[in-house]
Design a protein around this motif. Structure first.
Motif, PDB file in Angstrom:
ATOM      1  N   PHE A 177       0.836  -1.204   0.000  1.00 14.12           N
ATOM      2  CA  PHE A 177       0.000   0.000   0.000  1.00 14.12           C
ATOM      3  C   PHE A 177       0.869   1.252   0.000  1.00 14.12           C
ATOM      4  O   PHE A 177       0.605   2.204  -0.743  1.00 14.12           O
ATOM      5  CB  PHE A 177      -0.940  -0.002   1.221  1.00 14.12           C
ATOM      6  N   ILE A 178       1.905   1.263   0.835  1.00 15.59           N
ATOM      7  CA  ILE A 178       2.806   2.423   0.911  1.00 15.59           C
ATOM      8  C   ILE A 178       3.510   2.618  -0.420  1.00 15.59           C
ATOM      9  O   ILE A 178       3.638   3.742  -0.919  1.00 15.59           O
ATOM     10  CB  ILE A 178       3.808   2.262   2.070  1.00 15.59           C
ATOM     11  N   ILE A 179       3.945   1.516  -1.042  1.00 13.98           N
ATOM     12  CA  ILE A 179       4.601   1.597  -2.356  1.00 13.98           C
ATOM     13  C   ILE A 179       3.637   2.202  -3.374  1.00 13.98           C
ATOM     14  O   ILE A 179       3.995   3.119  -4.126  1.00 13.98           O
ATOM     15  CB  ILE A 179       5.079   0.205  -2.810  1.00 13.98           C
ATOM     16  N   GLY A 180       2.407   1.700  -3.406  1.00 12.42           N
ATOM     17  CA  GLY A 180       1.413   2.232  -4.345  1.00 12.42           C
ATOM     18  C   GLY A 180       1.140   3.705  -4.106  1.00 12.42           C
ATOM     19  O   GLY A 180       1.032   4.490  -5.058  1.00 12.42           O
ATOM     20  N   PHE A 181       1.048   4.089  -2.831  1.00 14.95           N
ATOM     21  CA  PHE A 181       0.813   5.483  -2.476  1.00 14.95           C
ATOM     22  C   PHE A 181       1.960   6.361  -2.969  1.00 14.95           C
ATOM     23  O   PHE A 181       1.732   7.415  -3.576  1.00 14.95           O
ATOM     24  CB  PHE A 181       0.636   5.599  -0.960  1.00 14.95           C
ATOM     25  N   LYS A 182       3.200   5.938  -2.729  1.00 12.49           N
ATOM     26  CA  LYS A 182       4.367   6.730  -3.143  1.00 12.49           C
ATOM     27  C   LYS A 182       4.450   6.833  -4.667  1.00 12.49           C
ATOM     28  O   LYS A 182       4.730   7.910  -5.214  1.00 12.49           O
ATOM     29  CB  LYS A 182       5.660   6.126  -2.592  1.00 12.49           C
TER      30      LYS A 182
ATOM     31  N   LYS B  76       1.574   9.063  -5.936  1.00 12.10           N
ATOM     32  CA  LYS B  76       1.884  10.465  -5.633  1.00 12.10           C
ATOM     33  C   LYS B  76       2.940  10.995  -6.602  1.00 12.10           C
ATOM     34  O   LYS B  76       2.809  12.105  -7.118  1.00 12.10           O
ATOM     35  CB  LYS B  76       2.366  10.589  -4.189  1.00 12.10           C
ATOM     36  N   GLY B  77       3.966  10.198  -6.859  1.00 14.17           N
ATOM     37  CA  GLY B  77       5.014  10.624  -7.785  1.00 14.17           C
ATOM     38  C   GLY B  77       4.486  10.850  -9.188  1.00 14.17           C
ATOM     39  O   GLY B  77       4.828  11.843  -9.841  1.00 14.17           O
ATOM     40  N   LEU B  78       3.627   9.949  -9.664  1.00 19.51           N
ATOM     41  CA  LEU B  78       3.069  10.111 -11.009  1.00 19.51           C
ATOM     42  C   LEU B  78       2.142  11.320 -11.097  1.00 19.51           C
ATOM     43  O   LEU B  78       2.187  12.073 -12.073  1.00 19.51           O
ATOM     44  CB  LEU B  78       2.326   8.843 -11.419  1.00 19.51           C
ATOM     45  N   LEU B  79       1.309  11.518 -10.081  1.00 16.98           N
ATOM     46  CA  LEU B  79       0.415  12.680 -10.088  1.00 16.98           C
ATOM     47  C   LEU B  79       1.202  13.991 -10.042  1.00 16.98           C
ATOM     48  O   LEU B  79       0.879  14.943 -10.766  1.00 16.98           O
ATOM     49  CB  LEU B  79      -0.564  12.608  -8.927  1.00 16.98           C
ATOM     50  N   LEU B  80       2.242  14.035  -9.208  1.00 16.62           N
ATOM     51  CA  LEU B  80       3.058  15.248  -9.142  1.00 16.62           C
ATOM     52  C   LEU B  80       3.809  15.495 -10.446  1.00 16.62           C
ATOM     53  O   LEU B  80       4.002  16.639 -10.855  1.00 16.62           O
ATOM     54  CB  LEU B  80       4.029  15.175  -7.968  1.00 16.62           C
TER      55      LEU B  80
ATOM     56  N   ARG C 259       9.568  23.152 -11.857  1.00 15.65           N
ATOM     57  CA  ARG C 259      10.827  22.457 -11.536  1.00 15.65           C
ATOM     58  C   ARG C 259      10.789  21.829 -10.146  1.00 15.65           C
ATOM     59  O   ARG C 259      11.205  20.685  -9.953  1.00 15.65           O
ATOM     60  CB  ARG C 259      11.997  23.428 -11.634  1.00 15.65           C
ATOM     61  N   GLY C 260      10.307  22.578  -9.167  1.00 16.70           N
ATOM     62  CA  GLY C 260      10.224  22.053  -7.806  1.00 16.70           C
ATOM     63  C   GLY C 260       9.291  20.855  -7.719  1.00 16.70           C
ATOM     64  O   GLY C 260       9.609  19.848  -7.063  1.00 16.70           O
ATOM     65  N   THR C 261       8.156  20.949  -8.379  1.00 16.44           N
ATOM     66  CA  THR C 261       7.209  19.834  -8.384  1.00 16.44           C
ATOM     67  C   THR C 261       7.798  18.634  -9.113  1.00 16.44           C
ATOM     68  O   THR C 261       7.626  17.493  -8.684  1.00 16.44           O
ATOM     69  CB  THR C 261       5.886  20.268  -9.042  1.00 16.44           C
ATOM     70  N   PHE C 262       8.522  18.870 -10.189  1.00 19.15           N
ATOM     71  CA  PHE C 262       9.163  17.788 -10.936  1.00 19.15           C
ATOM     72  C   PHE C 262      10.198  17.074 -10.068  1.00 19.15           C
ATOM     73  O   PHE C 262      10.231  15.836 -10.013  1.00 19.15           O
ATOM     74  CB  PHE C 262       9.822  18.358 -12.194  1.00 19.15           C
ATOM     75  N   ILE C 263      11.022  17.829  -9.360  1.00 16.94           N
ATOM     76  CA  ILE C 263      12.048  17.223  -8.497  1.00 16.94           C
ATOM     77  C   ILE C 263      11.394  16.427  -7.378  1.00 16.94           C
ATOM     78  O   ILE C 263      11.809  15.304  -7.081  1.00 16.94           O
ATOM     79  CB  ILE C 263      13.003  18.308  -7.947  1.00 16.94           C
ATOM     80  N   TYR C 264      10.347  16.964  -6.778  1.00 20.77           N
ATOM     81  CA  TYR C 264       9.669  16.234  -5.703  1.00 20.77           C
ATOM     82  C   TYR C 264       8.987  14.977  -6.240  1.00 20.77           C
ATOM     83  O   TYR C 264       8.949  13.946  -5.575  1.00 20.77           O
ATOM     84  CB  TYR C 264       8.674  17.138  -4.985  1.00 20.77           C
ATOM     85  N   SER C 265       8.465  15.044  -7.460  1.00 22.69           N
ATOM     86  CA  SER C 265       7.845  13.848  -8.053  1.00 22.69           C
ATOM     87  C   SER C 265       8.894  12.770  -8.293  1.00 22.69           C
ATOM     88  O   SER C 265       8.637  11.587  -8.045  1.00 22.69           O
ATOM     89  CB  SER C 265       7.123  14.188  -9.360  1.00 22.69           C
ATOM     90  N   LEU C 266      10.082  13.164  -8.752  1.00 21.50           N
ATOM     91  CA  LEU C 266      11.156  12.181  -8.938  1.00 21.50           C
ATOM     92  C   LEU C 266      11.575  11.576  -7.605  1.00 21.50           C
ATOM     93  O   LEU C 266      11.852  10.370  -7.521  1.00 21.50           O
ATOM     94  CB  LEU C 266      12.364  12.829  -9.618  1.00 21.50           C
ATOM     95  N   PHE C 267      11.597  12.386  -6.569  1.00 23.48           N
ATOM     96  CA  PHE C 267      11.923  11.920  -5.218  1.00 23.48           C
ATOM     97  C   PHE C 267      10.944  10.820  -4.804  1.00 23.48           C
ATOM     98  O   PHE C 267      11.339   9.759  -4.324  1.00 23.48           O
ATOM     99  CB  PHE C 267      11.873  13.119  -4.266  1.00 23.48           C
ATOM    100  N   SER C 268       9.645  11.064  -5.002  1.00 24.99           N
ATOM    101  CA  SER C 268       8.625  10.079  -4.633  1.00 24.99           C
ATOM    102  C   SER C 268       8.718   8.825  -5.496  1.00 24.99           C
ATOM    103  O   SER C 268       8.535   7.710  -5.001  1.00 24.99           O
ATOM    104  CB  SER C 268       7.225  10.681  -4.762  1.00 24.99           C
ATOM    105  N   LEU C 269       8.994   8.994  -6.792  1.00 20.37           N
ATOM    106  CA  LEU C 269       9.110   7.830  -7.672  1.00 20.37           C
ATOM    107  C   LEU C 269      10.322   6.974  -7.319  1.00 20.37           C
ATOM    108  O   LEU C 269      10.224   5.741  -7.273  1.00 20.37           O
ATOM    109  CB  LEU C 269       9.179   8.283  -9.133  1.00 20.37           C
ATOM    110  N   VAL C 270      11.454   7.604  -7.047  1.00 22.89           N
ATOM    111  CA  VAL C 270      12.649   6.858  -6.650  1.00 22.89           C
ATOM    112  C   VAL C 270      12.407   6.147  -5.326  1.00 22.89           C
ATOM    113  O   VAL C 270      12.785   4.989  -5.136  1.00 22.89           O
ATOM    114  CB  VAL C 270      13.882   7.805  -6.572  1.00 22.89           C
TER     115      VAL C 270
END
Length: 166
Positions: A22-27, A30-34, A89-100
């Motif tokens: 569930f946590i993996i799916g959530f992260k 969130k990364g894809l939406l961001l 840019r900030g949203t993109f970096i945070y989305s990559l953070f969540s995806l990684v």
């Protein structure tokens, strides 16, 4: 050959962890939406925001001359393309953070667990502050606070069982 079989028998078999899934799916979600939000904000950086807003209101059959909408359109004119690029840019970096983070959790890397614990713990005081300084109670912020507390607790309590240790 016997030593290799012995090592395989000694390695603990990772059990299913539905909460971790569930946590993996959530992260990952969130990364894809961001990432989509970042791309959307980036695509708006060259546009005339007040005019785009008026077009959206007309598409939704809302009166753009109402006080609320005209005030909002005036505020949108204050946003510069440079500001939008910074937000994108900030949203993109945070989305990559969540995806990684999510991909690392898929592979049960211990660094990803610590990253998830750190990120979730980082937002807890911010959410508590938001709840304390709002005029009206927000169930959304309260739910996010509870979710972050649960993620920190679960990943901390199960860190030895869930992750590979090198």
């Amino acid at each position: 050959m016997a030593q290799a079989e012995q090592k395989l028998k000694e390695q603990p078999i990772k059990k299913r962890a539905p909460v971790l899934y569930f946590i993996i799916g959530f992260k990952l979600l969130k990364g894809l939406l961001l990432l989509l939000v970042a791309l959307g904000v980036y695509s708006l950086s060259d546009n005339n925001l007040p005019e785009e807003f008026r077009s959206l209101l007309q598409f939704l059959h809302l009166d753009p001359e109402k006080q609320f909408f005209s005030t909002l359109a005036n505020k949108l004119s204050d946003i510069t393309p440079t500001n939008l690029l910074w937000v994108a840019r900030g949203t993109f970096i945070y989305s990559l953070f969540s995806l990684v983070e999510g991909i690392g959790l898929v592979f049960r890397a211990s660094w990803a667990g610590w990253l998830a614990i750190g990120e979730s713990a980082f937002f807890i005081p911010i959410e508590v502050r938001e709840l304390m300084h709002q005029l009206h109670f927000s169930w959304i912020i309260f739910s996010i606070l509870i979710l972050n507390i649960f993620i920190v607790w679960y990943l901390w309590a199960n860190r030895h069982r869930l992750y590979r240790h090198h």
